[in-house]
Design a protein around this motif. Structure first.
Motif, PDB file in Angstrom:
ATOM      1  N   UNK A 265       2.352 166.743 -40.522  1.00  0.00           N
ATOM      2  CA  UNK A 265       2.275 166.446 -39.087  1.00  0.00           C
ATOM      3  C   UNK A 265       1.697 167.633 -38.328  1.00  0.00           C
ATOM      4  N   UNK A 266       0.963 167.349 -37.282  1.00  0.00           N
ATOM      5  CA  UNK A 266       0.385 168.386 -36.440  1.00  0.00           C
ATOM      6  C   UNK A 266       0.891 168.212 -35.014  1.00  0.00           C
ATOM      7  N   UNK A 267       1.501 169.269 -34.491  1.00  0.00           N
ATOM      8  CA  UNK A 267       2.033 169.261 -33.131  1.00  0.00           C
ATOM      9  C   UNK A 267       1.265 170.263 -32.279  1.00  0.00           C
ATOM     10  N   UNK A 268       1.004 169.872 -31.055  1.00  0.00           N
ATOM     11  CA  UNK A 268       0.365 170.744 -30.073  1.00  0.00           C
ATOM     12  C   UNK A 268       1.467 171.347 -29.204  1.00  0.00           C
ATOM     13  N   UNK A 269       1.610 172.661 -29.244  1.00  0.00           N
ATOM     14  CA  UNK A 269       2.605 173.380 -28.446  1.00  0.00           C
ATOM     15  C   UNK A 269       1.889 174.128 -27.330  1.00  0.00           C
ATOM     16  N   UNK A 270       2.423 174.056 -26.119  1.00  0.00           N
ATOM     17  CA  UNK A 270       1.802 174.781 -25.009  1.00  0.00           C
ATOM     18  C   UNK A 270       2.874 175.207 -24.007  1.00  0.00           C
TER      19      UNK A 270
END
Length: 296
Positions: A265-270
């Motif tokens: 899984x790929x998560x975008x954290x900001x």
């Protein structure tokens, strides 16, 4: 209270890869830029730059750079909300940590239009998807793509999708090492290819097959080089399915164990305080998840 002229000097030196070009951008003499960096270090009580070619930030310097970036993003919002404020007309620079396989596959296509229309420059720090979040925790980047679903304090996480990996090898490698067919236990006795010491994908793949312990492996910290090493028969490796479609179709790469993929899984954290630009980028990435395999 920060003196933002000093922080701007630090950002310019790092972004322009030297004092001379930083001075040109800031409209100052090179000596003046150097004096601002020295004053910043005196106030911080420690170095903020490693004087190399090009200069690189120390850990303290990276944290200050991340603060500068967040301030710039918030100021960008103010410029659009308050008439008469001069935005300066300069592109915005975003520091983002990203895994090499994403960079080699879907990332550029997903970001090209956004960066052009929003006048954004990217500064990418390539990290394994399992450790990219450390960059945010250290205050080094404004956002990252990683495998962790849990955001750190002050940040948000959005699921983008998943990258499907398959265990592949060249026909010659399979013929040499597995003339009678592949069994999971044999995989530890033949050379594998691992991206780097933080890459645990092969370990998880073998564990899912019921195989524990160490295994022989090369280290190759390049996504494109990784593919070339597998094609050349140096070892077997887990490769993103979307990166090697042509090689699979031509028979240059073969799957070791049929129907045994592993999805990451790929998560975008900001940062929550990243302003409207980061929020817009997040919405844009969420719309671009068709470029990545859906989570099953």
């Amino acid at each position: 209270m920060f003196d933002y002229k000093l922080l701007a000097a630090l950002a310019a030196v790092v972004e322009q890869a030297g004092f001379e070009r930083a001075a040109q951008v800031l409209g100052l003499s090179q000596s003046a830029v150097s004096q601002r960096i020295k004053l910043l270090e005196a106030r911080a009580g420690q170095p903020v730059l490693v004087r190399a070619t090009p200069p690189t930030p120390t850990e303290t310097g990276r944290r200050l750079l991340n603060h500068v970036q967040q301030v710039r993003l918030l100021e960008r919002d103010l410029h659009s909300q308050v008439p008469g404020l001069d935005a300066g007309g300069r592109p915005e620079r975003l520091r983002i940590a990203l895994n090499a396989d994403s960079l080699a596959t879907w990332w550029a296509a997903a970001l090209g239009e956004f960066c052009a229309s929003h006048s954004v420059l990217l500064e990418l720090l390539v990290e394994d998807q399992d450790v990219g979040l450390k960059r945010m925790r250290a205050g080094d980047v404004a956002a990252c793509v990683c495998a962790s679903a849990q955001p750190i304090g002050g940040a948000r996480a959005v699921l983008l999708g998943a990258m499907r990996y398959r265990a592949l090898a060249s026909p010659a490698f399979l013929s040499r090492h597995f003339p009678l067919g592949v069994s999971p236990a044999q995989l530890t006795q033949t050379p594998a290819i691992v991206f780097g010491p933080d890459d645990l994908l092969q370990h998880r793949y073998l564990a899912a097959l019921g195989v524990e312990g160490g295994f022989q492996h090369h280290l190759c910290p390049s996504s494109e080089g990784f593919v070339q090493m597998v094609k050349a028969g140096l070892g077997w490796g887990l490769l993103p399915e979307m990166q090697v479609q042509d090689e699979l179709r031509r028979g240059e790469l073969l799957e070791l164990l049929a129907q045994q993929p592993i999805d990451v899984p790929l998560y975008w954290h900001h940062w929550r305080t990243g302003g409207e630009l980061l929020a817009e980028l997040t919405r844009h990435l969420a719309r671009s998840t068709a470029l990545i395999s859906p989570v099953k």
